[in-house]
Design a protein around this motif. Structure first.
Motif, PDB file in Angstrom:
ATOM      1  N   ALA A 138       5.559  -3.125   2.079  1.00  0.00           N
ATOM      2  CA  ALA A 138       4.475  -2.183   2.369  1.00  0.00           C
ATOM      3  C   ALA A 138       3.441  -2.269   1.243  1.00  0.00           C
ATOM      4  O   ALA A 138       3.530  -1.582   0.233  1.00  0.00           O
TER       5      ALA A 138
ATOM      6  N   ASN B   5      -0.803   0.312   7.140  1.00  0.00           N
ATOM      7  CA  ASN B   5       0.482   0.622   6.503  1.00  0.00           C
ATOM      8  C   ASN B   5       0.321   1.232   5.112  1.00  0.00           C
ATOM      9  O   ASN B   5       1.142   2.040   4.681  1.00  0.00           O
TER      10      ASN B   5
ATOM     11  N   LYS C 105       7.434   2.718   4.842  1.00  0.00           N
ATOM     12  CA  LYS C 105       8.642   1.945   5.121  1.00  0.00           C
ATOM     13  C   LYS C 105       9.568   2.661   6.106  1.00  0.00           C
ATOM     14  O   LYS C 105      10.420   2.024   6.727  1.00  0.00           O
TER      15      LYS C 105
END
Length: 352
Positions: free
Chosen positions: A59, A209, A216
């Motif tokens: 991430a 993200n 995550k």
């Protein structure tokens, strides 16, 4: 917001009109068509699950580029980042603004190749950019809202169409009567290809993200949950259509067949209602795509690569947006819009 990104980007205008393509590919064989939608959904869900596994491990910035960097290498990730920033994201974004403008022109009786269409498309592109650049939080809320709104006609058709079809026997008739005999395996493959377009776009949600809380954990949930929602809605909608009119009508009338199906439930206002929801669907998809486009070159610059990485990786302290990257993104989108518009005129501007 992440779930709305997955669902909202995938569900655009395609689902409303791909049902006719699937029916034609399968010769009106409804069970075979359902299998095609299910196979397309299974492919999408498997791919989304694979990326969800990647999302639990990496991430950084722009999910797809992160995964490419960690699995293939920095050089491949660099080229992929440029591809996403200059072709994939802006190409889809510009064509969605153009398609949205065409539907608005149809609704109000304007020419879809005239100046009105170009002005509306340009306005939608700039408005979408402005919303995402000035207020990312509001853009996220809009994504959630349009996703909920665009699900309304699909769910109504799924429920009311199925109930109507079972009560008057239309569903049973369409399930048991094929319009044209076709060869099963080739028809199924062709139909799956047709569904692929309707299932496209979920991967774009990984572009945010870096901005998702506990990415995550939450991004994998969004990818898997979102794709499951899409699959259930699409298949239910397809079955609901079978309860409204005969498959032969949907096949012969093309895109107008979907309008007839909605009119059979919502009376003469059905066609107008359908167009309004299609426009909302397109605008919701446009918003999600613009969200990704404004972060395109940022994913390259934040890795200290590309031209002027310090400039394109700059973040606005107030909006938490990469403003320079956003400007770059909307300019590339504008170029693609000019290309699409110019190459689709009766007397094209471009030799294409």
């Amino acid at each position: 917001t992440a779930i709305a990104m997955v669902v909202g980007i995938v569900i655009g205008s395609g689902v409303f009109f791909k049902a006719e393509k699937v029916l034609n590919a399968t010769g009106g064989n409804l069970p075979l068509g359902i299998i095609a939608w299910a196979v397309g959904a299974l492919i999408m869900i498997c791919c989304a699950y694979t990326f969800s596994v990647m999302a639990t491990r990496y991430a950084h910035v722009s999910g797809v580029v992160d995964y490419a960097e960690n699995t293939v290498g920095k050089k491949y990730a660099y080229y992929l980042g440029w591809f996403l920033a200059t072709i994939y994201y802006p190409c889809l974004t510009s064509v969605l603004s153009w398609v949205s403008a065409r539907y608005i022109c149809v609704l109000f009786g304007f020419s879809i190749t005239g100046g009105e269409c170009m002005v509306i498309a340009g306005f939608l592109l700039v408005a979408s950019y402005s919303l995402n650049a000035l207020s990312p939080v509001l853009a996220g809320k809009l994504q959630v809202s349009t996703t909920i709104i665009k699900l309304v006609p699909l769910l109504l058709m799924a429920v009311i169409g199925t109930i109507k079809g079972i009560s008057d026997g239309m569903t049973v008739y369409n399930f048991t009567t094929a319009v044209v005999e076709v060869e099963g395996k080739y028809a199924l493959f062709t139909a799956v290809v047709a569904t692929a377009f309707a299932y496209e776009g979920w991967i774009i949600a990984t572009s945010i993200n870096a901005e998702i809380k506990n990415a995550k954990k939450n991004l994998p949930i969004a990818l898997v949950a979102g794709t499951f929602i899409i699959a259930c809605v699409y298949i239910s909608y397809y079955i609901g259509l079978a309860g409204t009119v005969e498959n032969a009508v949907l096949m012969s009338e093309g895109e107008a067949g979907i309008k007839i199906a909605f009119e059979s439930i919502f009376s003469s206002m059905g066609g107008v209602i359908l167009f309004v929801f299609v426009i909302i669907s397109c605008l919701g998809t446009l918003n999600g795509l613009m969200l990704a486009s404004t972060r395109g070159i940022y994913a390259v610059a934040v890795r200290n690569e590309g031209p002027h990485p310090a400039k394109f990786s700059q973040m606005d302290k107030t909006t938490n947006m990469p403003n320079n990257s956003a400007v770059f993104g909307v300019l590339i989108c504008a170029w693609w819009l000019l290309y699409f518009y110019g190459s689709n005129l009766t007397d094209t501007w471009l030799d294409s």
